[in-house]
Design a protein around this motif. Structure first.
Motif, PDB file in Angstrom:
ATOM      1  N   TYR A  29      39.171 -30.489  22.284  1.00 40.94           N
ATOM      2  CA  TYR A  29      38.014 -30.111  23.091  1.00 40.94           C
ATOM      3  C   TYR A  29      38.104 -28.647  23.530  1.00 40.94           C
ATOM      4  O   TYR A  29      38.221 -28.343  24.717  1.00 40.94           O
ATOM      5  N   PHE A  30      38.065 -27.740  22.548  1.00 44.35           N
ATOM      6  CA  PHE A  30      38.145 -26.307  22.812  1.00 44.35           C
ATOM      7  C   PHE A  30      36.877 -25.620  22.317  1.00 44.35           C
ATOM      8  O   PHE A  30      36.212 -26.093  21.394  1.00 44.35           O
ATOM      9  N   PHE A  31      36.571 -24.468  22.944  1.00 44.91           N
ATOM     10  CA  PHE A  31      35.369 -23.736  22.554  1.00 44.91           C
ATOM     11  C   PHE A  31      35.604 -22.239  22.737  1.00 44.91           C
ATOM     12  O   PHE A  31      36.178 -21.801  23.745  1.00 44.91           O
ATOM     13  N   ARG A  32      35.142 -21.465  21.752  1.00 44.57           N
ATOM     14  CA  ARG A  32      35.278 -20.003  21.824  1.00 44.57           C
ATOM     15  C   ARG A  32      34.073 -19.435  22.549  1.00 44.57           C
ATOM     16  O   ARG A  32      32.984 -19.319  21.993  1.00 44.57           O
ATOM     17  N   ILE A  33      34.263 -19.087  23.816  1.00 48.31           N
ATOM     18  CA  ILE A  33      33.159 -18.618  24.646  1.00 48.31           C
ATOM     19  C   ILE A  33      32.875 -17.130  24.466  1.00 48.31           C
ATOM     20  O   ILE A  33      31.852 -16.625  24.929  1.00 48.31           O
ATOM     21  N   HIS A  34      33.808 -16.437  23.779  1.00 49.99           N
ATOM     22  CA  HIS A  34      33.723 -14.980  23.654  1.00 49.99           C
ATOM     23  C   HIS A  34      34.604 -14.588  22.479  1.00 49.99           C
ATOM     24  O   HIS A  34      35.494 -15.351  22.082  1.00 49.99           O
ATOM     25  N   ASN A  35      34.376 -13.421  21.913  1.00 54.06           N
ATOM     26  CA  ASN A  35      35.234 -12.977  20.811  1.00 54.06           C
ATOM     27  C   ASN A  35      36.706 -12.943  21.209  1.00 54.06           C
ATOM     28  O   ASN A  35      37.590 -13.095  20.362  1.00 54.06           O
ATOM     29  N   SER A  36      36.965 -12.781  22.486  1.00 55.78           N
ATOM     30  CA  SER A  36      38.354 -12.632  22.955  1.00 55.78           C
ATOM     31  C   SER A  36      38.946 -13.894  23.577  1.00 55.78           C
ATOM     32  O   SER A  36      40.136 -13.911  23.885  1.00 55.78           O
ATOM     33  N   TYR A  37      38.127 -14.940  23.784  1.00 56.59           N
ATOM     34  CA  TYR A  37      38.621 -16.089  24.536  1.00 56.59           C
ATOM     35  C   TYR A  37      38.250 -17.433  23.906  1.00 56.59           C
ATOM     36  O   TYR A  37      37.091 -17.676  23.565  1.00 56.59           O
ATOM     37  N   LEU A  38      39.254 -18.278  23.791  1.00 60.69           N
ATOM     38  CA  LEU A  38      39.095 -19.676  23.368  1.00 60.69           C
ATOM     39  C   LEU A  38      39.574 -20.535  24.519  1.00 60.69           C
ATOM     40  O   LEU A  38      40.737 -20.420  24.940  1.00 60.69           O
ATOM     41  N   ILE A  39      38.716 -21.383  25.059  1.00 60.84           N
ATOM     42  CA  ILE A  39      39.088 -22.124  26.265  1.00 60.84           C
ATOM     43  C   ILE A  39      39.143 -23.632  26.026  1.00 60.84           C
ATOM     44  O   ILE A  39      38.493 -24.161  25.132  1.00 60.84           O
ATOM     45  N   ASN A  40      39.934 -24.291  26.852  1.00 60.37           N
ATOM     46  CA  ASN A  40      39.981 -25.749  26.892  1.00 60.37           C
ATOM     47  C   ASN A  40      38.842 -26.208  27.798  1.00 60.37           C
ATOM     48  O   ASN A  40      38.862 -25.936  29.007  1.00 60.37           O
ATOM     49  N   LEU A  41      37.864 -26.875  27.249  1.00 65.19           N
ATOM     50  CA  LEU A  41      36.690 -27.277  28.033  1.00 65.19           C
ATOM     51  C   LEU A  41      37.041 -28.237  29.162  1.00 65.19           C
ATOM     52  O   LEU A  41      36.315 -28.327  30.155  1.00 65.19           O
ATOM     53  N   ASN A  42      38.153 -28.953  29.009  1.00 71.29           N
ATOM     54  CA  ASN A  42      38.581 -29.850  30.088  1.00 71.29           C
ATOM     55  C   ASN A  42      39.098 -29.090  31.308  1.00 71.29           C
ATOM     56  O   ASN A  42      39.262 -29.673  32.381  1.00 71.29           O
ATOM     57  N   LYS A  43      39.343 -27.803  31.136  1.00 70.39           N
ATOM     58  CA  LYS A  43      39.883 -26.987  32.225  1.00 70.39           C
ATOM     59  C   LYS A  43      38.800 -26.195  32.954  1.00 70.39           C
ATOM     60  O   LYS A  43      39.096 -25.455  33.894  1.00 70.39           O
ATOM     61  N   VAL A  44      37.551 -26.341  32.533  1.00 70.43           N
ATOM     62  CA  VAL A  44      36.454 -25.625  33.178  1.00 70.43           C
ATOM     63  C   VAL A  44      36.143 -26.265  34.526  1.00 70.43           C
ATOM     64  O   VAL A  44      35.857 -27.459  34.603  1.00 70.43           O
ATOM     65  N   LYS A  45      36.186 -25.454  35.564  1.00 74.50           N
ATOM     66  CA  LYS A  45      35.893 -25.951  36.913  1.00 74.50           C
ATOM     67  C   LYS A  45      34.524 -25.487  37.406  1.00 74.50           C
ATOM     68  O   LYS A  45      33.841 -26.195  38.136  1.00 74.50           O
ATOM     69  N   GLU A  46      34.132 -24.276  36.998  1.00 72.00           N
ATOM     70  CA  GLU A  46      32.847 -23.737  37.447  1.00 72.00           C
ATOM     71  C   GLU A  46      32.230 -22.888  36.343  1.00 72.00           C
ATOM     72  O   GLU A  46      32.936 -22.328  35.507  1.00 72.00           O
ATOM     73  N   TYR A  47      30.914 -22.836  36.364  1.00 70.00           N
ATOM     74  CA  TYR A  47      30.202 -21.891  35.507  1.00 70.00           C
ATOM     75  C   TYR A  47      29.178 -21.164  36.367  1.00 70.00           C
ATOM     76  O   TYR A  47      28.339 -21.797  37.016  1.00 70.00           O
TER      77      TYR A  47
END
Length: 244
Positions: A197-215
């Motif tokens: 469950y990962f997503f590349r939100i930016h050319n420089s960043y790949l994040i674990n979507l389970n770790k998202v707390k706020e947008y």
């Protein structure tokens, strides 16, 4: 709307039952004269219920049910012979209607079929949910391997908060704040974590979507579980929100 079929070798019995369903239950049916025809129909069609006669020349109703050891449709036995009631129960028939069929009994039977359909739908959704949870659980226990400093490191993807690109290098940031620098581009980690469950939100960043707390919509950035703030590319924004 209920999809039902009537299996009976007597044309008059078929017509009578079809008329009862149309008149009192407002249900149309497909009328079938033989078990062989019914088997062929059920092999390629989904129905909610079959109204099944017992005594038929090609094979009796119970022999027909043996062709379906697992069934996704309800069975209502329709017969003029009461001696089949016990066997109908053993075959897990939803209902048992004696010919000539009483209109009130038929209406009660239709209510049972509706309930059966609802319960079956809930059961299927529950099975799908359990299957998804099992798959997720299996993924959460699966580790990925990373070559670093002449050794192989095994990491549980759930321990990764995000990965950051640095040209031809990539830094993996873990939940315990450890950092692992590897001589690979971010694309390498994106492919490694593709089934998780990962997503590349930016050319420089790949994040674990389970770790998202706020947008934060106005400023277009996320806050992760370790309180890190990372920008979300405008081109990635819509797909990112869909993934969440």
């Amino acid at each position: 709307m209920l999809d039902v079929i009537i299996i009976d070798d007597e044309p008059k019995a078929l017509q009578s039952m079809a008329w009862e369903l149309q008149t009192f239950a407002k249900r149309r049916s497909r009328d079938i004269l033989s078990c062989a025809e019914a088997k062929q129909y059920l092999d390629s069609n989904v129905v909610d219920c079959i109204f099944l006669d017992i005594e038929m020349p090609d094979m009796d109703g119970f022999q027909f049910l043996e062709l379906f050891p697992t069934r996704n449709f309800a069975v209502v036995i329709t017969t003029a012979f009461n001696q089949y009631a016990i066997k109908a129960i053993k075959e897990k028939a939803l209902d048992y209607l004696s010919k000539p069929i009483d209109s009130d009994d038929l209406m009660e039977c239709i209510d049972k079929i509706k309930l059966f359909k609802t319960d079956s739908s809930i059961h299927q959704k529950l099975e799908q949910t359990l299957e998804n949870l099992t798959h997720t659980s299996m993924l959460s226990r699966k580790k990925i391997s990373i070559s670093c400093d002449g050794k192989i490191i095994f990491i549980n993807p759930e321990e990764i908060v995000y990965c950051e690109s640095d040209g031809n290098y990539c830094t993996i940031i873990l939940e315990n704040n450890d950092k692992i620098l590897i001589t690979q581009k971010l694309k390498f980690m994106e492919e490694k974590l593709a089934e998780f469950y990962f997503f590349r939100i930016h050319n420089s960043y790949l994040i674990n979507l389970n770790k998202v707390k706020e947008y934060h919509k106005n400023d277009e950035y996320v806050v992760l579980s370790n309180k890190t703030k990372l920008p979300v590319s405008r081109l990635k924004k819509a797909l990112f929100l869909d993934q969440l």
